[in-house]
Design a protein around this motif. Structure first.
Motif, mmCIF file in Angstrom:
data_model
loop_
_atom_site.group_PDB
_atom_site.id
_atom_site.type_symbol
_atom_site.label_atom_id
_atom_site.label_comp_id
_atom_site.label_asym_id
_atom_site.label_seq_id
_atom_site.Cartn_x
_atom_site.Cartn_y
_atom_site.Cartn_z
ATOM 1 N N ARG A 138 -1.837 2.159 -27.549
ATOM 2 C CA ARG A 138 -0.880 2.727 -26.598
ATOM 3 C C ARG A 138 -1.029 2.072 -25.224
ATOM 4 O O ARG A 138 -2.056 1.461 -24.926
ATOM 5 C CB ARG A 138 -1.108 4.241 -26.467
ATOM 6 N N ASP A 139 0.013 2.231 -24.404
ATOM 7 C CA ASP A 139 -0.058 1.724 -23.034
ATOM 8 C C ASP A 139 -1.125 2.479 -22.249
ATOM 9 O O ASP A 139 -1.285 3.700 -22.404
ATOM 10 C CB ASP A 139 1.276 1.898 -22.303
ATOM 11 N N ALA A 140 -1.849 1.748 -21.403
ATOM 12 C CA ALA A 140 -2.741 2.367 -20.418
ATOM 13 C C ALA A 140 -2.080 2.222 -19.049
ATOM 14 O O ALA A 140 -1.438 1.207 -18.762
ATOM 15 C CB ALA A 140 -4.104 1.688 -20.417
ATOM 16 N N VAL A 141 -2.201 3.259 -18.235
ATOM 17 C CA VAL A 141 -1.556 3.260 -16.912
ATOM 18 C C VAL A 141 -2.574 3.679 -15.863
ATOM 19 O O VAL A 141 -3.329 4.648 -16.062
ATOM 20 C CB VAL A 141 -0.345 4.224 -16.868
ATOM 21 N N CYS A 142 -2.627 2.915 -14.761
ATOM 22 C CA CYS A 142 -3.543 3.275 -13.676
ATOM 23 C C CYS A 142 -2.855 3.058 -12.337
ATOM 24 O O CYS A 142 -1.866 2.333 -12.228
ATOM 25 C CB CYS A 142 -4.835 2.462 -13.754
ATOM 26 N N LEU A 143 -3.394 3.717 -11.327
ATOM 27 C CA LEU A 143 -2.943 3.551 -9.956
ATOM 28 C C LEU A 143 -3.906 2.576 -9.286
ATOM 29 O O LEU A 143 -5.123 2.785 -9.302
ATOM 30 C CB LEU A 143 -2.968 4.896 -9.233
ATOM 31 N N PHE A 144 -3.383 1.478 -8.742
ATOM 32 C CA PHE A 144 -4.202 0.445 -8.109
ATOM 33 C C PHE A 144 -3.939 0.481 -6.608
ATOM 34 O O PHE A 144 -2.787 0.418 -6.172
ATOM 35 C CB PHE A 144 -3.862 -0.924 -8.687
ATOM 36 N N LEU A 145 -5.014 0.579 -5.812
ATOM 37 C CA LEU A 145 -4.859 0.722 -4.368
ATOM 38 C C LEU A 145 -5.737 -0.277 -3.620
ATOM 39 O O LEU A 145 -6.908 -0.468 -3.972
ATOM 40 C CB LEU A 145 -5.242 2.141 -3.902
ATOM 41 N N ASN A 146 -5.160 -0.936 -2.598
ATOM 42 C CA ASN A 146 -5.920 -1.654 -1.591
ATOM 43 C C ASN A 146 -5.882 -0.799 -0.339
ATOM 44 O O ASN A 146 -4.812 -0.592 0.246
ATOM 45 C CB ASN A 146 -5.304 -3.027 -1.288
ATOM 46 N N VAL A 147 -7.031 -0.288 0.071
ATOM 47 C CA VAL A 147 -7.080 0.671 1.174
ATOM 48 C C VAL A 147 -8.183 0.270 2.143
ATOM 49 O O VAL A 147 -9.007 -0.592 1.856
ATOM 50 C CB VAL A 147 -7.341 2.105 0.656
ATOM 51 N N ALA A 148 -8.171 0.925 3.302
ATOM 52 C CA ALA A 148 -9.238 0.682 4.276
ATOM 53 C C ALA A 148 -10.553 1.205 3.728
ATOM 54 O O ALA A 148 -10.598 2.232 3.061
ATOM 55 C CB ALA A 148 -8.906 1.362 5.598
ATOM 56 N N HIS A 149 -11.618 0.474 3.967
ATOM 57 C CA HIS A 149 -12.935 0.947 3.568
ATOM 58 C C HIS A 149 -13.196 2.289 4.245
ATOM 59 O O HIS A 149 -12.840 2.485 5.409
ATOM 60 C CB HIS A 149 -13.991 -0.079 3.977
ATOM 61 N N PRO A 150 -13.794 3.237 3.530
ATOM 62 C CA PRO A 150 -13.979 4.576 4.110
ATOM 63 C C PRO A 150 -14.840 4.588 5.370
ATOM 64 O O PRO A 150 -14.803 5.544 6.133
ATOM 65 C CB PRO A 150 -14.662 5.367 2.979
ATOM 66 N N ASP A 151 -15.599 3.510 5.612
ATOM 67 C CA ASP A 151 -16.431 3.452 6.818
ATOM 68 C C ASP A 151 -15.634 2.978 8.040
ATOM 69 O O ASP A 151 -16.157 2.979 9.149
ATOM 70 C CB ASP A 151 -17.612 2.516 6.568
ATOM 71 N N VAL A 152 -14.389 2.542 7.835
ATOM 72 C CA VAL A 152 -13.553 2.084 8.954
ATOM 73 C C VAL A 152 -12.893 3.298 9.593
ATOM 74 O O VAL A 152 -12.125 4.013 8.949
ATOM 75 C CB VAL A 152 -12.492 1.068 8.483
ATOM 76 N N SER A 153 -13.176 3.525 10.836
ATOM 77 C CA SER A 153 -12.688 4.724 11.522
ATOM 78 C C SER A 153 -11.223 4.587 11.918
ATOM 79 O O SER A 153 -10.659 3.494 11.910
ATOM 80 C CB SER A 153 -13.520 4.984 12.785
ATOM 81 N N ASP A 154 -10.632 5.711 12.277
ATOM 82 C CA ASP A 154 -9.253 5.692 12.764
ATOM 83 C C ASP A 154 -9.136 4.814 14.001
ATOM 84 O O ASP A 154 -8.146 4.095 14.171
ATOM 85 C CB ASP A 154 -8.789 7.120 13.095
ATOM 86 N N ALA A 155 -10.134 4.871 14.885
ATOM 87 C CA ALA A 155 -10.089 4.063 16.113
ATOM 88 C C ALA A 155 -10.131 2.577 15.785
ATOM 89 O O ALA A 155 -9.415 1.775 16.392
ATOM 90 C CB ALA A 155 -11.260 4.439 17.025
ATOM 91 N N GLU A 156 -10.960 2.200 14.790
ATOM 92 C CA GLU A 156 -11.012 0.791 14.375
ATOM 93 C C GLU A 156 -9.676 0.354 13.784
ATOM 94 O O GLU A 156 -9.216 -0.761 14.038
ATOM 95 C CB GLU A 156 -12.119 0.593 13.339
ATOM 96 N N ARG A 157 -9.051 1.212 12.989
ATOM 97 C CA ARG A 157 -7.760 0.861 12.394
ATOM 98 C C ARG A 157 -6.706 0.654 13.471
ATOM 99 O O ARG A 157 -5.868 -0.242 13.378
ATOM 100 C CB ARG A 157 -7.326 1.928 11.388
ATOM 101 N N ARG A 158 -6.739 1.499 14.493
ATOM 102 C CA ARG A 158 -5.774 1.318 15.597
ATOM 103 C C ARG A 158 -6.035 -0.001 16.325
ATOM 104 O O ARG A 158 -5.092 -0.696 16.716
ATOM 105 C CB ARG A 158 -5.858 2.496 16.559
ATOM 106 N N ALA A 159 -7.314 -0.339 16.497
ATOM 107 C CA ALA A 159 -7.637 -1.610 17.150
ATOM 108 C C ALA A 159 -7.180 -2.790 16.294
ATOM 109 O O ALA A 159 -6.618 -3.762 16.799
ATOM 110 C CB ALA A 159 -9.145 -1.697 17.409
#
Length: 449
Positions: free
Chosen positions: A384-405
C-alpha cells in the motif's frame, strides 16, 4: 588605392598574424610599427599595437591607437573595451565610464564589461555604484554558467577579484548597519550564529546566487560545524505537541488529497537515484498554497499558525510525500544549527522503514522522526501507499528574536540583489534623491511580498 597596394597590405598583415601565432610578438611589433610608420593604416595592425601598448603600460599611446583603429572599424567590441581600459589607466575615468556604459547599453550584457565599469566607478569615488555594477556582473556570469552559455569573452580574473572585494565591503557595511539597528530595536537578538552567518555572506558574495534562485535554505548550510546548543527532544519542538494533538484531524484532512479526483494536485518528480517521487507541497518558502478544498486549506492555515516560523521566503517548507508500494525514496535534508528536516508518518503500513537495513538512522521524538544524515531514505516494501508529512523548519534552539534577525538579513540581501539585477548604466544619471526613492520603493515591495 590600387589592387596591388591592397594585396601588399594584406600580405604584410598575414605575416604579422603568423608571427603572433608563432609567439614571436617582438618581431610582430617591429613589422607592425614599420607598416604604421610607412603610413599604411590597417585596423588589425592598429588594434594589435594598441593592445601591445596596454601591455607595456603606455596608456596614452594605447588610447591614440585604439581611437584610430575604431575610426576604421567602429563596431569592434574588443577594441572598444581596450579603449575603455586604456582611458581608465590613463586617468580619464569619466570617458572610461562613458565607453563601458555605451557598450552595455548597446546590448553587450557581458560580465567583463560590468567588471570594467565597476572598476572605473570605483576610481571615480562612486563606491556604491561600483559594488552594484560588480554584483550585476557576478549575477550574469552565474546565470551563463547555469545555462551553459559561452559569450566568447573570458572575464578578467583580476577585475573579478576586485569586484568580489568591492561587493564584500558593500555588503559588510549594509549588514553591519542592519545589525546595529536590530540590536538597538531588539537587544540580544544578534547571537553568535547570526553574526557568523552575516560574516559568511559578506565573505562569499557568489553564494547569494542561491537567494536569487529561491534556494534560500542553502545559505544556512555552512553552519553545520556548530554544535546544537540543546539536544533534540520532544519538548524541544513546542509546536510538535500541538501537531500531535491534531494527529487524527491531520489524517482526515489529508485524506481528501488522496482521492482520485484530487490527484492533479500532486507533483511527480525524480529523486537523485532516478526513482519517482510523488509529493504535494503545502507551504513553499513560507507561503501557503491554495487548493480550494476547504479541509486542506484549513489544514494549511493551522500548520502555518502552529509553526509560526517564517523567515522571509525561507521557512517553513511543508509537503506531503507518497511512497508507492515496492519503491524507495531518498530525500535531501537540511540539518544545521539553524534548520532541521523532520518527518511525521501518517499512513505507515507494515513494511515501511526509514534508514537502511544496516543503518536505521532515525531519532524518534514522539511521533516525529528526525533523521540524522544528509538524506532521508524511506523504503516501502508493503503493498500500500505510505504517506508522511515532510517539514523543513527552524531548529528548536533558534529563538523568535534570532528568526526576526535572520528575516531582516534575508530581506536586506533580497533588496540588494533585486536592485543589482535591474541595474543599467543609464541609472548612473539618476540623482541621489531619485535613487534613494527607487531603493525605498523596491525595499517596500519586497517587504510586502
Amino acid at each position: 588605392m590600387t589592387d596591388s597596394w591592397k594585396q601588399s597590405i594584406q600580405d604584410q598583415v598575414k605575416i604579422i598574424n603568423d608571427l603572433i601565432l608563432q609567439g614571436n610578438r617582438s618581431d610582430a611589433v617591429q613589422q607592425a610599427t614599420t607598416l604604421l610608420n610607412r603610413g599604411d593604416r590597417h585596423p588589425f595592425v592598429l588594434s594589435f599595437l594598441a593592445h601591445e601598448s596596454l601591455l607595456q603600460r603606455d596608456f596614452p599611446e594605447a588610447v591614440l591607437l585604439s581611437e584610430e583603429a575604431l575610426q576604421l572599424s567602429p563596431d569592434h567590441l574588443s577594441l572598444k573595451r581596450n579603449l575603455g581600459i586604456a582611458l581608465l589607466e590613463n586617468g580619464q575615468n569619466s570617458r572610461a565610464i562613458e565607453t563601458f556604459s555605451r557598450l552595455i547599453n548597446a546590448g553587450h550584457e557581458i560580465p567583463d564589461l560590468y567588471y570594467c565599469l565597476g572598476s572605473a566607478l570605483r576610481r571615480s569615488g562612486e563606491d556604491y555604484w561600483s559594488a552594484v555594477s560588480f554584483q550585476k556582473g557576478v549575477l550574469i556570469e552565474q546565470s551563463e554558467q547555469r545555462l551553459g552559455l559561452a559569450t566568447g569573452t573570458v572575464p578578467d580574473q583580476v577585475l573579478r577579484h576586485e569586484g568580489l572585494q568591492r561587493v564584500e565591503a558593500q555588503l559588510r557595511r549594509q549588514l553591519d548597519q542592519l545589525i546595529v539597528r536590530t540590536e538597538r530595536k531588539t537587544p540580544n537578538s544578534i547571537t553568535e550564529r547570526v553574526r557568523r552567518l552575516s560574516e559568511h555572506l559578506c565573505q562569499d558574495p557568489s553564494s547569494l546566487d542561491a537567494l536569487n534562485l529561491g534556494r534560500t535554505a542553502s545559505l544556512l548550510i555552512f553552519l553545520e560545524t556548530l554544535d546544537w546548543a540543546v539536544p533534540l527532544s520532544r519538548t524541544s519542538f513546542s509546536w510538535l505537541i500541538q501537531l500531535e494533538h491534531r494527529f487524527m484531524d491531520l489524517i482526515e484532512q489529508i485524506s481528501e488529497l488522496l482521492l482520485p479526483d484530487n490527484r492533479h494536485h500532486w507533483v511527480e518528480t525524480e529523486d537523485q537515484n532516478g526513482s519517482d517521487v510523488v509529493q504535494c507541497p503545502l507551504i513553499v518558502h513560507g507561503s501557503k498554497r491554495r487548493f480550494n478544498l476547504p479541509s486542506v486549506d484549513a489544514l494549511i492555515n493551522q500548520l502555518q499558525t502552529i509553526l509560526g516560523q517564517r523567515i522571509s521566503s525561507l521557512l517553513p517548507q511543508v509537503a506531503i510525500i507518497r511512497i508507492l508500494p515496492g519503491t524507495s525514496l531518498e530525500q535531501p535534508l537540511v540539518n544545521t544549527p539553524m534548520m532541521v528536516s523532520v518527518v511525521l508518518p501518517l499512513f505507515w503500513p507494515d513494511g515501511c522503514q526509514i534508514g537502511s537495513d544496516s543503518q536505521p538512522y532515525v531519532q524518534l521524538v514522539g511521533r516525529l522522526i528526525v533523521p540524522a544524515g544528509e538524506s532521508l531514505e524511506i523504503r516501502n516494501q508493503s503493498g500500500r501507499d505510505a504517506v508522511c508529512l515532510f517539514l523543513n523548519v527552524a531548529h528548536p534552539d533558534v529563538s523568535d528574536a534570532e528568526r526576526r534577525a535572520l528575516n531582516a538579513i534575508v530581506l536586506e540581501l533580497s533588496s540588494w540583489l533585486k536592485l543589482c539585477e535591474s541595474f543599467s548604466p543609464s541609472d548612473l544619471s539618476l540623482s541621489c534623491s531619485a535613487w534613494l526613492r527607487a531603493c525605498r520603493r523596491s525595499h517596500d515591495l519586497l517587504r510586502k511580498t
